[in-house]
Design an enzyme around this catalytic site. Structure first.
Site: not given
Length: 361
Positions: A131, A161
């Site tokens: 992540h 992200d």
């Protein structure tokens, strides 16, 4: 489907979470016809309910089960009529499902196939889970964020992200479209996050940056580039780097007898003087005092407060679309102006409509 500069672009997005959907939303904000392919069943438990998932604004949704031949054929038929396909699976998953670059480009050799992952399509960690926080950790980016003597601080999931992931995927897609031929774009968050840190590596190589947290010019090491608590327990942000801006800051604070701005050895004492001064007034009192000056001081606003900030309100940075306050599309264009984004669709909501419009039957 809008009326922006990408109004003639057709994009197929294979449903996922994080940077891939955000990249597709950016294209939709700019007018592209983005069709999201949703799998049957409930969506990810990590996100909001579909009707409130703003990252899907401006898109249309088609339902297709990629574990069934009919669903695979639907995706291939859409790709055959599209300019771009975006997927965010782990490496090899799209191939196993039958919608990898080879079968897609066989149906449409001119298509740009955008791949969004954390680790990239190759390398020792390519097949591993991860992540935002783990990608930033590997690139050295996370190490650089935080105060001296403290642990690394997590920048939510914006830097990896979206900054190092979605934005680089969009840049890659637009560059590939400019090339005018079929292309596979491998956008990895580790690559983008490392690239965003280029200035730090440049300064480090020049001996102007220490590979430590909180001791440098732009990482709260300098007292004139930091955040200070105010009398009401809120905060102001200070970014008075240039000497003339620094002079304005000091004058507005009413401070005298300070050490030189770049007397690094005396930065701790300078920080104490600034901290004591800022504790004398509330955040909004300081905001009023510095408003319109070149001291580079701003109130630290909450997400909800930011929506009514006078400058952002004047620019329309936030808008209420379909009853929901949200950031407006960016950047701006003189012509054509993108139309307001449509509401997030329910999964499969436009299946019949899209298949009919795109000539799939």
């Amino acid at each position: 489907m809008g009326d922006g500069p990408l109004r003639d672009l057709r994009v197929v997005e294979l449903a996922g979470i994080g940077p891939g959907p955000f990249a597709a939303m950016l294209l939709a904000d700019l007018g592209a016809d983005v069709v999201r392919v949703d799998r049957p069943g409930p969506g990810s438990p990590l996100g909001p309910p579909p009707a409130g998932d703003l990252v899907n604004r401006g898109k249309r949704s088609v339902e297709a089960d990629l574990k069934q031949p009919a669903g695979v054929e639907t995706v291939l038929a859409l790709a055959e009529r599209a300019h771009v396909l975006i997927e965010g699976f782990r490496p090899g998953v799209a191939e196993r499902l039958g919608v990898g670059p080879e079968p897609v480009l066989a149906r449409n050799p001119a298509l740009v196939y955008g791949r969004m992952t954390g680790w990239g399509q190759d390398g020792p960690l390519a097949a591993s889970a991860g992540h935002d926080i783990t990608y930033l950790a590997r690139t050295g980016t996370l190490h650089a964020i935080g105060r001296a003597g403290g642990p690394p601080q997590v920048p939510v999931n914006l830097l990896g992200d979206y900054g190092g992931g979605a934005l680089y995927l969009v840049v890659g897609i637009l560059a590939a479209l400019r090339g005018g031929r079929g292309q596979v774009v491998d956008a990895a968050i580790v690559d983008g996050a490392a690239h965003l840190g280029l200035i730090l590596h440049s300064l480090l190589g020049a001996g102007l940056w220490r590979d430590e947290r909180g001791v440098n010019l732009l990482d709260t090491g300098a007292p004139f580039y930091d955040v200070y608590e105010t009398a009401d327990g809120r905060h102001v942000a200070v970014g008075a780097l240039e000497p003339q801006f620094y002079a304005e800051l000091v004058a507005r604070l009413g401070l005298t007898g300070l050490p030189g701005q770049f007397d690094v050895a005396r930065w701790p004492a300078l920080r104490e003087r600034f901290a004591a001064a800022f504790r004398e007034k509330t955040r909004d009192e300081w905001a009023a005092l510095f408003d319109g000056t070149d001291a580079c001081v701003a109130p630290v606003l909450s997400l909800t407060e930011a929506r009514s900030d006078p400058h952002l309100a004047a620019r329309g940075t936030f808008r209420t679309l379909h009853g929901v306050p949200q950031p407006a599309p960016a950047p701006r264009f003189s012509h054509p102006v993108p139309a307001p984004a449509g509401p997030p669709p329910l999964p499969g909501q436009h299946t019949a409509e899209v298949l009919r419009e795109w000539g799939i039957g």
